[in-house]
Write an enzyme that holds these catalytic residues in place. Structure first.
Site, short mmCIF file in Angstrom:
data_model
loop_
_atom_site.label_atom_id
_atom_site.label_comp_id
_atom_site.label_asym_id
_atom_site.label_seq_id
_atom_site.Cartn_x
_atom_site.Cartn_y
_atom_site.Cartn_z
N GLU A 204 4.31 53.30 6.35
CA GLU A 204 5.00 53.85 5.19
C GLU A 204 4.21 53.68 3.89
O GLU A 204 4.74 53.84 2.80
CB GLU A 204 6.39 53.22 5.07
N LYS A 340 19.95 58.53 6.92
CA LYS A 340 18.78 59.13 7.57
C LYS A 340 19.25 60.37 8.32
O LYS A 340 20.01 60.26 9.29
CB LYS A 340 18.14 58.14 8.55
#
EC number: 4.2.1.11
Length: 425
Positions: A204, A340
């Site tokens: 990330e 999400k």
């Protein structure tokens, strides 16, 4: 305006793994395109991501089955429907799949179509995606939760907790918050370099150095915050994603899984006490998955201990699903939900989860996955729902920057109407 063609294809995500991209074609010639993200640490109750399991292709991670479902099952079923009927289209997708976990068509196939439909509709109406999804009352730019040190399943660093994030809560606007985060990120690089530690980045975009556990990670970040000229706790706070489900087994939080012999084994009560100790010692204002997805009793205890002090975010616990969120609200587990889109599989179900959370006084955090693409839909969703918080990685890797850059554009477009960050009344 009717849908005339839906095309699915296999593309690659930020980890070099296959994922699904979908184009929705309208009769007027407009095309809506969406690409689907993928997670590394996944909740066991998430909607199913359909993979080919053919070891001869992409180590079994191909998505040709999901693509085939888009092209041969979903396309003929949705062609002729109005692109403006998002709820009806998502309901049709759910009916076509026929399972609770989206295991027939695959959540990756369904989500690609659902998001591409929304993007095509926004383009047809010639309005921004955030305005199409959220209506006229969309004006809140999110505080970014920037994952600048990676641990757990997102890196090879010997730290059990998966993410250590900074939150530029003291900024006046998103643009300034982004600048503050970037400056701390670069200051942290120097802090780590001066200690002879690796400055390579994880999935990330955060650093993944061989630090000496959780407190070393937090103190390194605080040093970087001060080096960048900011005040910890006032200008910038710290958030953590413990991803505790990854190291919880038989009633024990086993840190040795990631930290080796240095790691401890903690009972449920000891885990609550440890997190409480960290909050008392450091300017931490948000903890995600502090307890395991299967430890509902532990979640209750953590919420009693810290629920009035910090944001307790359920990711694996709630998996963007109203059924699990409803239970969490009833049993007083956590006070926030991580959103999400690929955990649930359609835009409508995602928005339902956010709406339920906000209605019951929970906050929401719109989130990326560790395997991302250049798709920026989640930036628009964050603004559309006035969530006031977004989690989309560190200050490196273009797949992460794409979301931040989209938010800069949205803030510019909203002008003086833009408000920065979630404020609980």
């Amino acid at each position: 305006m009717e849908i005339v063609k839906i095309i699915g294809r296999e593309i690659l995500d930020s980890r070099g793994n296959p994922t699904v991209e979908v184009d929705v074609h309208l009769a007027c010639g407009i095309i809506g395109r969406a690409a689907v993200p993928s997670g590394a640490s996944t909740g066991e109750n998430e909607a199913i991501e359909l993979r080919d399991q053919d070891k001869a292709r992409y180590c079994g991670k191909g998505v040709l089955k999901a693509v085939k479902n888009v092209n041969e099952v979903i396309d003929p079923a949705l062609c002729g429907m109005s692109v403006l009927e998002q709820t009806a289209i998502d309901r049709k997708l759910i009916e076509l799949d026929g399972t609770k976990t989206k295991s027939n068509l695959g959540a990756n196939a369904m989500l690609g179509v659902s998001l591409a439909v929304a993007k095509a509709a926004a383009a047809y109406l010639d309005i921004p995606l955030y305005r199409y999804i959220g209506g006229s009352n969309t004006y809140v730019l999110p505080v970014p939760m920037m994952n600048i040190i990676n641990g757990g399943s997102h890196s090879d660093a010997p730290i059990a907790f998966q993410e250590f994030m900074i939150r530029p809560v003291g900024a006046c606007c998103f643009r300034e918050g982004l600048r503050m985060g970037a400056e701390v990120f670069h200051a942290l690089k120097k802090v780590l370099h001066d200690r002879g530690l690796s400055t390579a980045v994880g999935d990330e975009g955060g650093f993944a150095p061989a630090l000496n556990g959780t407190e070393d990670a937090i103190e390194s970040i605080l040093k970087a915050v001060e080096a960048a000229g900011y005040v910890p706790g006032k200008d910038i706070t710290i958030a953590m994603d413990c991803a505790s489900s990854e190291f919880f087994k038989d009633g024990i939080y086993d840190y040795t899984k990631f930290e080796g012999e240095k790691g401890k084994k903690r009972s449920i009560d000891e885990q609550v006490a440890y997190l409480t100790e960290l909050v008392g010692k450091y300017p931490i204002d948000s903890i995600e998955d502090g307890m395991s997805e299967n430890d509902w009793e532990g979640w209750k205890k953590l919420t009693v201990a810290l629920g009035d002090k910090v944001q307790l975010v359920g990711d694996d616990l709630f998996v963007t699903n109203v059924e699990f969120l409803r239970r969490g609200i009833a049993e007083k587990c956590g006070n926030s939900i991580l959103i999400k889109v690929n955990q649930i599989g359609t835009l409508t179900e995602t928005l339902n989860a956010i709406e339920m959370a906000h209605r019951h006084g929970f906050t929401s955090v719109t989130s990326h996955r560790s395997g991302e693409t250049e798709d920026t839909t989640i930036a628009d969703i964050a603004v559309a729902t006035n969530s006031g918080q977004i989690k989309t990685g560190s200050l490196s890797r273009t797949d992460r920057m794409a979301k931040y850059n989209q938010l800069l554009r949205i803030e510019e477009e909203l002008g003086p109407c833009a408000v920065y960050g979630y404020k609980k009344v």
